[in-house]
Scaffold this active site. Structure first.
Site, PDB file in Angstrom:
ATOM      1  N   SER A  67       0.799  -1.230   0.000  1.00 40.09           N
ATOM      2  CA  SER A  67       0.000   0.000   0.000  1.00 40.09           C
ATOM      3  C   SER A  67       0.832   1.281   0.000  1.00 40.09           C
ATOM      4  O   SER A  67       0.268   2.362  -0.206  1.00 40.09           O
ATOM      5  CB  SER A  67      -0.934   0.013   1.213  1.00 40.09           C
ATOM      6  OG  SER A  67      -1.987  -0.887   1.014  1.00 40.09           O
ATOM      7  N   LYS A  70       0.468   3.424  -2.957  1.00 35.44           N
ATOM      8  CA  LYS A  70      -0.682   4.322  -3.130  1.00 35.44           C
ATOM      9  C   LYS A  70      -0.262   5.794  -3.098  1.00 35.44           C
ATOM     10  O   LYS A  70      -0.937   6.652  -3.667  1.00 35.44           O
ATOM     11  CB  LYS A  70      -1.732   4.043  -2.040  1.00 35.44           C
ATOM     12  CG  LYS A  70      -2.361   2.649  -2.158  1.00 35.44           C
ATOM     13  CD  LYS A  70      -3.190   2.306  -0.927  1.00 35.44           C
ATOM     14  CE  LYS A  70      -3.793   0.909  -1.010  1.00 35.44           C
ATOM     15  NZ  LYS A  70      -4.444   0.485   0.241  1.00 35.44           N
ATOM     16  N   TYR A 194      -3.526  -2.366 -10.207  1.00 36.14           N
ATOM     17  CA  TYR A 194      -3.387  -2.212  -8.756  1.00 36.14           C
ATOM     18  C   TYR A 194      -2.496  -3.305  -8.152  1.00 36.14           C
ATOM     19  O   TYR A 194      -1.601  -3.021  -7.347  1.00 36.14           O
ATOM     20  CB  TYR A 194      -4.784  -2.214  -8.116  1.00 36.14           C
ATOM     21  CG  TYR A 194      -4.746  -2.188  -6.607  1.00 36.14           C
ATOM     22  CD1 TYR A 194      -4.401  -1.020  -5.919  1.00 36.14           C
ATOM     23  CD2 TYR A 194      -5.016  -3.334  -5.869  1.00 36.14           C
ATOM     24  CE1 TYR A 194      -4.339  -1.011  -4.542  1.00 36.14           C
ATOM     25  CE2 TYR A 194      -4.960  -3.325  -4.485  1.00 36.14           C
ATOM     26  CZ  TYR A 194      -4.625  -2.164  -3.829  1.00 36.14           C
ATOM     27  OH  TYR A 194      -4.551  -2.151  -2.463  1.00 36.14           O
ATOM     28  N   TYR A 246      -4.616   3.968   8.014  1.00 35.75           N
ATOM     29  CA  TYR A 246      -6.004   3.484   8.108  1.00 35.75           C
ATOM     30  C   TYR A 246      -6.616   3.865   9.457  1.00 35.75           C
ATOM     31  O   TYR A 246      -6.420   5.001   9.912  1.00 35.75           O
ATOM     32  CB  TYR A 246      -6.064   1.970   7.855  1.00 35.75           C
ATOM     33  CG  TYR A 246      -5.300   1.606   6.603  1.00 35.75           C
ATOM     34  CD1 TYR A 246      -5.748   2.021   5.357  1.00 35.75           C
ATOM     35  CD2 TYR A 246      -4.092   0.923   6.653  1.00 35.75           C
ATOM     36  CE1 TYR A 246      -5.034   1.737   4.207  1.00 35.75           C
ATOM     37  CE2 TYR A 246      -3.377   0.633   5.502  1.00 35.75           C
ATOM     38  CZ  TYR A 246      -3.856   1.040   4.299  1.00 35.75           C
ATOM     39  OH  TYR A 246      -3.149   0.766   3.167  1.00 35.75           O
ATOM     40  N   VAL A 264       1.118  -3.701   3.867  1.00 30.98           N
ATOM     41  CA  VAL A 264       0.806  -4.922   4.596  1.00 30.98           C
ATOM     42  C   VAL A 264       1.984  -5.920   4.606  1.00 30.98           C
ATOM     43  O   VAL A 264       1.970  -6.905   5.341  1.00 30.98           O
ATOM     44  CB  VAL A 264      -0.506  -5.513   4.021  1.00 30.98           C
ATOM     45  CG1 VAL A 264      -0.241  -6.312   2.762  1.00 30.98           C
ATOM     46  CG2 VAL A 264      -1.276  -6.276   5.040  1.00 30.98           C
TER      47      VAL A 264
END
Ligand code: DON
Length: 310
Positions: A67, A70, A194, A246, A264
């Protein structure tokens, strides 16, 4: 301002103190390729805005950035469509896990922010417009190589394949948003891009260098021109602070106080505006899916170096 020698001895000391803690937390296992990670790894790298890099532990072992990618995809999408992006995705903390679907039902398929998976899929959808998936994957990889000043950075095909075969929740999110019309391209194309961006592999030194443009107000030491404007760097940092961990973002701000993005696979990129970009990697995760020891290490660095935006 710390000297280079002080930064090196600080991260060596923090690494040494953290080694006995290795073994707590759990490695992500929903992607079989990630489940193979060794929870006893710990790498730390600090890249300062003058171009120096300090490293300790397993800082030269590659891992898929997951992630953390991103951040780079968001930067590219803002470059492509500017503030129009905010018609497609919000910029508020979600307060839900990274792969949650619940909020999409109430908010008509518009994700809360670009860092939860749903939001990142919208960003990918934006990048796909006018391009084939291979071109979009190439653009993201080229951008990472460009900002890190390192053409050896590559995608780990085994991780991309593993996630393609097992990314059931991402498939659900993309299909759900496609039903609302907020994802505009075929779901398989969006997911293909992705999954490959998540599989970009870097070591801590490369990752720290790739975040330098956010520490340098949009500028990096090896380039005369800026990568993004000062305002855009500030805004990306603001999103990293409020949404980058998050539903652990509040606690991370409380403990560390730096803009950051987790992955992750156990990597965290943290930005000390005007000073440095820090990458830590330790695969075992906490309940929010962020590196347990990595968070501890960043808390120690922020506290002992006095590096915090607060
Ligand atoms: O979307 C996924 O499941 C992964 N490829 C990336 C998720 C991730 O890194 C969440 N961060 N902690």
């Amino acid at each position: 301002m710390l000297t280079g020698r002080e930064i090196q001895s600080l991260i060596d000391s923090i690494h040494g103190d953290a080694v006995p803690l290795l073994g707590s937390g759990h490695v992500a296992d929903y992607i079989p390729e990630l489940a193979k990670a060794d929870p006893n790894k710990l790498g730390i790298a600090v890249a300062t805005v003058d171009g120096s890099v300090f490293k300790t532990g397993n800082a030269e072992e590659s891992f898929s950035i997951q992630s953390i990618s991103k951040v780079f995809a968001l930067t590219l999408a803002l470059g492509k469509v500017g503030d129009h992006l905010w018609h497609r995705v919000g910029r508020e903390p979600a307060g839900t896990p990274f792969d949650s679907i619940v909020q999409l039902e109430h908010e008509l398929g518009v994700p809360r922010n670009p860092f939860i998976n749903a939001g990142a899929l919208i960003v990918t959808d934006v990048l796909l417009a006018g391009h084939q998936p291979k071109e979009t994957i190439g653009q993201i990889l080229e951008f990472v190589r460009f900002v890190a000043n390192d053409d050896t950075i590559a995608i780990d095909p085994a991780v991309a394949r593993s996630e393609t075969e097992h990314g059931y929740r991402n498939r659900a999110l993309a299909n759900f948003m496609r039903a609302f019309g907020t994802v505009r391209h075929p779901v398989d194309l969006v997911l293909g891009v992705y999954f490959h961006q998540c599989a970009i592999a870097m070591d801590c030194c490369q990752l720290a260098k790739s975040g330098l443009f956010l520490a340098g107000g949009g500028r990096v030491p090896h380039l005369k021109a800026g990568v993004v404007s000062k305002t855009r760097a500030r805004r990306i940092n603001a999103l990293m602070l409020t949404c980058g961990q998050y539903d652990g973002s509040g606690d991370f701000a409380f403990r560390v106080g730096l803009p950051s993005k987790s992955g992750v696979s156990g990597g965290i990129l943290a930005i000390v505006p005007g000073v440095a970009s820090i990458a830590v990697w330790s695969p075992a995760l906490n309940a929010e899916g962020n590196s347990l020891i990595g968070t501890h290490v960043l808390e120690q660095i922020a506290t002992r170096a006095g590096w915090s935006i607060f």
